[in-house]
Motif scaffolding. Structure first.
Motif, short mmCIF file in Angstrom:
data_model
loop_
_atom_site.label_atom_id
_atom_site.label_comp_id
_atom_site.label_asym_id
_atom_site.label_seq_id
_atom_site.Cartn_x
_atom_site.Cartn_y
_atom_site.Cartn_z
N THR A 253 0.83 -1.21 0.00
CA THR A 253 0.00 0.00 0.00
C THR A 253 0.86 1.26 0.00
N SER A 254 2.15 1.16 0.34
CA SER A 254 3.01 2.35 0.35
C SER A 254 3.59 2.64 -1.04
N LEU A 255 3.30 1.77 -2.01
CA LEU A 255 3.80 1.95 -3.38
C LEU A 255 2.63 2.06 -4.35
N THR A 256 2.78 2.91 -5.36
CA THR A 256 1.81 2.94 -6.46
C THR A 256 2.33 2.00 -7.56
N PRO A 257 1.49 1.66 -8.53
CA PRO A 257 1.98 0.84 -9.65
C PRO A 257 3.17 1.49 -10.37
N PHE A 258 3.22 2.83 -10.38
CA PHE A 258 4.34 3.53 -11.04
C PHE A 258 5.63 3.37 -10.25
N ASP A 259 5.52 3.37 -8.93
CA ASP A 259 6.71 3.12 -8.09
C ASP A 259 7.26 1.73 -8.34
N ALA A 260 6.36 0.78 -8.63
CA ALA A 260 6.75 -0.62 -8.81
C ALA A 260 7.17 -0.94 -10.24
N GLY A 261 7.22 0.10 -11.10
CA GLY A 261 7.59 -0.13 -12.50
C GLY A 261 6.50 -0.82 -13.28
N LEU A 262 5.26 -0.77 -12.77
CA LEU A 262 4.14 -1.44 -13.42
C LEU A 262 3.03 -0.45 -13.80
N GLY A 263 3.45 0.77 -14.09
CA GLY A 263 2.49 1.81 -14.48
C GLY A 263 1.67 1.44 -15.70
#
Length: 375
Positions: A253-263
């Motif tokens: 929950t502390s990461l967005t999909p963009f933070d995870a490289g999955l934007g």
């Protein structure tokens, strides 16, 4: 599928069968699941070269039906679910209003107005609650179907041949991320060409009362080609080699999909508003202008194994953190996924190490995935 003992652990329909095979069991997300049957390295290599059989009945199936099922899922999830054809599946995510990832999901479109959402075991209740809450105002029903299914996966290069011996369903015509209803060894099943190993393979959704019969039929069909039962331990090393994220490690929950490289899973162009849209738009702009930490692969130059939470270092400074690490049976050396500062994320970046109990062990930065099967 889910009887409860005093321990509070849930049991799959295959529980007694796992024990009869000598499985080492473990608590995984409240389920008593097989960790390994023998050597996890042998199980891993069987999936890479032959085939492996997995009990995945701990996964959380949620059925969504109704005239506005597609519009509802477009609102509740970040992907364009309305564009998924009947018989196809899509990898997507459900996010909070602030853009944080609640879970990553696979959504199957079973019929024009019927979908099956498959959540991770650890998040199934969270996803169910979020979907139920978000369904207000839509002509759509959200149903908890976790007890309606057992899930068995057969993965590896021999998987298509094994399954063909047991079904007359058109497996050759079944694309990756598609599913079709069929009969396997006389058992009605949803046959999906999906998996979490980096190999070709199938996931079979069946009624719990048919699980043992199907497992035995698959075991028998795979006897001559090296099929072995596989536990969660090798499932983890297989997905790690394939660069596939695991919720609670690479996703949270502390990461967005963009933070995870999955934007790429976030579809701003779809019709209507969706939960988290504005926060995710800001996250996309941030990622484009000043990238946050980047998810990379690390390959050990020595023998010491990195674990989740270990610091990644360079020039005496902490530049990131390991999210998953294990010995790689395919590469023959320890590997890890880690979020590192963008300045150190390029493959081949020198001077990067992992702090393993005070010792800075040298690691090579590589592009993910570590392993890609030959098509």
């Amino acid at each position: 599928m889910s009887s409860t003992e005093p321990t509070g652990l849930r049991h799959t329909a295959l529980d007694a069968l796992h024990r009869s095979l000598g499985a080492t069991m473990t608590d995984f997300a409240g389920w008593d699941m097989p960790l390994r049957y023998g050597s996890e390295r042998d199980e891993h290599l069987a999936v890479r070269t032959k085939a492996g059989l997995f009990d995945l009945s701990h996964m959380g199936e949620i059925t969504v039906t109704g005239a506005e099922a597609a519009a509802f899922l477009n609102h509740a999830l970040v992907g364009n679910i309305a564009s998924v054809g009947v018989g196809r599946a899509r990898y997507t995510m459900i996010c909070q209003a602030d853009g944080g990832i609640l879970d990553d999901l696979i959504v199957y479109r079973l019929a024009e107005t019927e979908y099956m959402v498959v959540a991770n075991a650890s998040n199934a209740q969270v996803v169910l609650d979020a979907l139920a809450e978000r369904a207000g105002g839509f002509d759509a029903e959200v149903r908890d179907d976790r007890d309606a299914y057992a899930l068995i996966a057969v993965q590896g290069p021999e998987a298509p041949g094994i399954l063909k011996a047991l079904t007359d369903a058109d497996l050759d015509g079944l694309k990756y991320y598609a599913g079709l209803p069929g009969t396997v060894a006389g058992v009605p099943a949803l046959i999906a060409r999906t998996g979490y190993t980096g190999e070709d393979g199938f996931e079979l959704f069946v009624k719990p009362e048919h699980a043992v019969e199907l497992w035995r039929a698959l075991t028998e069909a795979g006897e001559g080609v090296g099929l072995v039962p596989c536990g969660l331990s090798c499932r983890d090393t297989l997905r790690l080699e394939a660069g596939m994220p695991l919720y609670g490690h690479e996703l949270s929950t502390s990461l967005t999909p963009f933070d995870a490289g999955l934007g790429r899973v976030v579809k701003f162009e779809k019709d209507g508003d969706f939960v988290g849209r504005e926060a995710l738009r800001r996250a996309a702009e941030r990622a484009a202008s000043e990238p946050p930490r980047v998810l990379v692969g690390l390959v050990a130059q020595g023998r010491r194994v990195p674990r989740a939470g270990y610091a990644v270092v360079a020039g005496g400074q902490v530049i990131g953190e390991v999210t998953s690490g294990a010995p790689s049976p395919t590469l023959g050396k320890p590997i890890a996924m880690a979020y590192v500062d963008a300045a150190h994320a390029a493959p081949g970046t020198e001077g990067v190490g992992v702090d393993i109990r005070g010792s800075h062990e040298p690691y090579e930065v590589v592009a993910l995935p570590f392993y890609k099967r030959q098509k």
